[in-house]
Motif scaffolding. Structure first.
Motif, PDB file in Angstrom:
ATOM      1  N   ALA A 184       0.864  -1.185   0.000  1.00 52.52           N
ATOM      2  CA  ALA A 184       0.000   0.000   0.000  1.00 52.52           C
ATOM      3  C   ALA A 184       0.894   1.226   0.000  1.00 52.52           C
ATOM      4  O   ALA A 184       1.772   1.361   0.859  1.00 52.52           O
ATOM      5  CB  ALA A 184      -0.914   0.009   1.223  1.00 52.52           C
ATOM      6  N   PRO A 186       0.346   5.449  -1.537  1.00 53.14           N
ATOM      7  CA  PRO A 186      -0.415   6.378  -2.394  1.00 53.14           C
ATOM      8  C   PRO A 186       0.389   6.969  -3.536  1.00 53.14           C
ATOM      9  O   PRO A 186      -0.185   7.543  -4.459  1.00 53.14           O
ATOM     10  CB  PRO A 186      -0.868   7.460  -1.418  1.00 53.14           C
ATOM     11  CG  PRO A 186       0.140   7.428  -0.310  1.00 53.14           C
ATOM     12  CD  PRO A 186       0.531   5.986  -0.180  1.00 53.14           C
ATOM     13  N   PRO A 202      -5.416  -0.802  -1.574  1.00 52.88           N
ATOM     14  CA  PRO A 202      -5.714   0.303  -0.653  1.00 52.88           C
ATOM     15  C   PRO A 202      -5.284  -0.097   0.754  1.00 52.88           C
ATOM     16  O   PRO A 202      -5.281  -1.290   1.105  1.00 52.88           O
ATOM     17  CB  PRO A 202      -7.242   0.439  -0.756  1.00 52.88           C
ATOM     18  CG  PRO A 202      -7.622  -0.262  -2.020  1.00 52.88           C
ATOM     19  CD  PRO A 202      -6.636  -1.346  -2.215  1.00 52.88           C
ATOM     20  N   LEU A 203      -4.921   0.883   1.567  1.00 51.20           N
ATOM     21  CA  LEU A 203      -4.422   0.577   2.904  1.00 51.20           C
ATOM     22  C   LEU A 203      -5.411  -0.259   3.702  1.00 51.20           C
ATOM     23  O   LEU A 203      -5.013  -1.232   4.365  1.00 51.20           O
ATOM     24  CB  LEU A 203      -4.098   1.873   3.651  1.00 51.20           C
ATOM     25  CG  LEU A 203      -3.587   1.703   5.088  1.00 51.20           C
ATOM     26  CD1 LEU A 203      -2.322   0.858   5.124  1.00 51.20           C
ATOM     27  CD2 LEU A 203      -3.357   3.060   5.742  1.00 51.20           C
ATOM     28  N   ASP A 204      -6.685   0.093   3.668  1.00 49.48           N
ATOM     29  CA  ASP A 204      -7.669  -0.661   4.454  1.00 49.48           C
ATOM     30  C   ASP A 204      -7.703  -2.131   4.046  1.00 49.48           C
ATOM     31  O   ASP A 204      -7.789  -3.021   4.905  1.00 49.48           O
ATOM     32  CB  ASP A 204      -9.065  -0.052   4.296  1.00 49.48           C
ATOM     33  CG  ASP A 204      -9.247   1.202   5.138  1.00 49.48           C
ATOM     34  OD1 ASP A 204      -8.256   1.651   5.769  1.00 49.48           O
ATOM     35  OD2 ASP A 204     -10.371   1.747   5.163  1.00 49.48           O
ATOM     36  N   GLU A 205      -7.635  -2.403   2.752  1.00 48.21           N
ATOM     37  CA  GLU A 205      -7.648  -3.788   2.308  1.00 48.21           C
ATOM     38  C   GLU A 205      -6.380  -4.511   2.732  1.00 48.21           C
ATOM     39  O   GLU A 205      -6.411  -5.685   3.115  1.00 48.21           O
ATOM     40  CB  GLU A 205      -7.821  -3.863   0.792  1.00 48.21           C
ATOM     41  CG  GLU A 205      -7.968  -5.293   0.275  1.00 48.21           C
ATOM     42  CD  GLU A 205      -8.207  -5.374  -1.215  1.00 48.21           C
ATOM     43  OE1 GLU A 205      -8.123  -6.500  -1.767  1.00 48.21           O
ATOM     44  OE2 GLU A 205      -8.469  -4.335  -1.836  1.00 48.21           O
ATOM     45  N   GLU A 231      -7.698   1.827  12.154  1.00 51.94           N
ATOM     46  CA  GLU A 231      -6.884   0.992  11.269  1.00 51.94           C
ATOM     47  C   GLU A 231      -6.471  -0.303  11.957  1.00 51.94           C
ATOM     48  O   GLU A 231      -6.524  -1.386  11.356  1.00 51.94           O
ATOM     49  CB  GLU A 231      -5.641   1.767  10.822  1.00 51.94           C
ATOM     50  CG  GLU A 231      -5.930   2.906   9.856  1.00 51.94           C
ATOM     51  CD  GLU A 231      -6.506   4.135  10.533  1.00 51.94           C
ATOM     52  OE1 GLU A 231      -7.141   4.970   9.846  1.00 51.94           O
ATOM     53  OE2 GLU A 231      -6.333   4.274  11.774  1.00 51.94           O
TER      54      GLU A 231
END
Length: 335
Positions: A184, A186, A202-205, A231
């Motif tokens: 992850a 950006p 994505p960070l959440d995934e 998180e």
């Protein structure tokens, strides 16, 4: 061969013989004129005024004073700063770049031991070594010969937060293992992730799907508490968090709450603050494994930093482009 430029050390004096042991110092002095007994620790010190006036190259390291306008005025011939450590953000100023001084950093060399430390912790964490070590120490017994469920390093997902130098080196080190790495970041697009050989998530995934999460993002205002209560709650039960970046990226209060439940474990080489106060719960929580900022170059590893600077000095003398030149326009999102 061109005439060697005049150079000076600007760093913590006691580190000079460690970073530049005799064989490395000899290599450096093939390319620059430098006196290892004269180490600048204050650019305003009258005793170094004459040296600075003729210095063309500063060899810097941990403890280098700030290179502000006054310091640069004292060194009017300065054209290059060769940094025998990682980040240059702590001592460079906009005035350095305005005056066209080239800056090189040994950050790539410093990234290697951090990546190696992280790899070691990933493999140990996959075996739950820290918990079983404590169990064996307290109980003096273990079910030898039994298959221990829920551990192992076969097809575990390793989530990497940040494609920094360290993150990229770690991706390379993970390739020989039966581990599944994902990233992850950006600032990385799909094409670059493909070149790195990892899926971009994505960070959440990444948080939801990683058995082991390792943090390699830079410390910036945007990344403060990048991993907070929300998180951490996304991470699966039994997951391991490794932080070798900066302590401020992690909300320690939120982590302590998770560790108290036993749901997560953490390997922390950096903390916020650093060092931790003596009464921090992290010292005693069984799910926390702490090391005192050891992942970066230590012991004989700092020689690699000195060698990097010596090689850069050789390029400078030959008129070649520096291999590790710092792009000041990217400093706001660099470590």
């Amino acid at each position: 061969m061109p005439e060697r430029p005049q150079a000076a050390f600007a760093m913590t004096a006691q580190n000079v013989p460690h970073v530049f042991p005799p064989e490395v110092l000899t290599r450096l002095r093939e390319y620059v004129e430098i006196d290892p007994t004269l180490v600048v620790h204050d650019f305003t010190d009258p005793r170094v005024r004459e040296t600075l006036a003729r210095t063309e190259v500063l060899v810097t390291g941990w403890g280098c004073p700030v290179l502000d306008a006054a310091a640069l005025d004292a060194a009017p011939r300065l054209r290059a700063v060769l940094h025998a450590a990682g980040s240059v953000k702590g001592f460079t100023t906009p005035e350095v770049w305005r005056r066209g001084i080239v800056v090189s950093s040994a950050a790539a060399a410093n990234a290697l031991p951090v990546a190696e430390y992280t790899l070691a912790m990933i493999l140990l964490a996959g075996k739950n070594v820290f918990a079983f070590r404590d169990q064996l120490r307290t109980r003096r017994a273990f079910p030898y010969g039994d298959i221990v469920p829920g551990i192992g390093n076969f097809h575990r997902r390793v989530g990497i937060v940040g494609a920094s130098r360290i993150g990229r080196r770690l991706i390379e080190l993970l390739r020989p293992y039966d581990l599944s790495a994902a990233l992850a970041d950006p600032y990385v697009d799909e094409a670059e992730a493909d070149r790195l050989g990892v899926p971009l998530l994505p960070l959440d995934e990444l948080l939801r799907t990683s058995d082991i999460l390792t943090v390699h993002a830079p410390e910036t205002p945007e990344t403060r508490h990048l991993l907070g209560a929300r998180e951490l709650a996304l991470m699966p039960t039994g997951a391991v968090l490794i932080n070798t970046a900066r302590g401020s990226l992690l909300d320690h209060d939120a982590l302590i709450q998770e560790l108290r439940t036993g749901r997560l474990t953490a390997v922390l080489d950096v903390t916020d603050p650093e060092p931790l106060p003596a009464d921090s719960p992290l010292f005693d929580l069984p799910g926390a494994f702490l090391t005192p900022h050891l992942a970066g170059s230590q012991g004989n590893e700092v020689t690699r930093l000195g060698l990097t600077v010596a090689e850069e000095a050789g390029r400078l003398l030959a008129g070649d482009a520096l291999l590790h030149a710092v792009d000041h326009t990217a400093l706001d999102r660099a470590a």
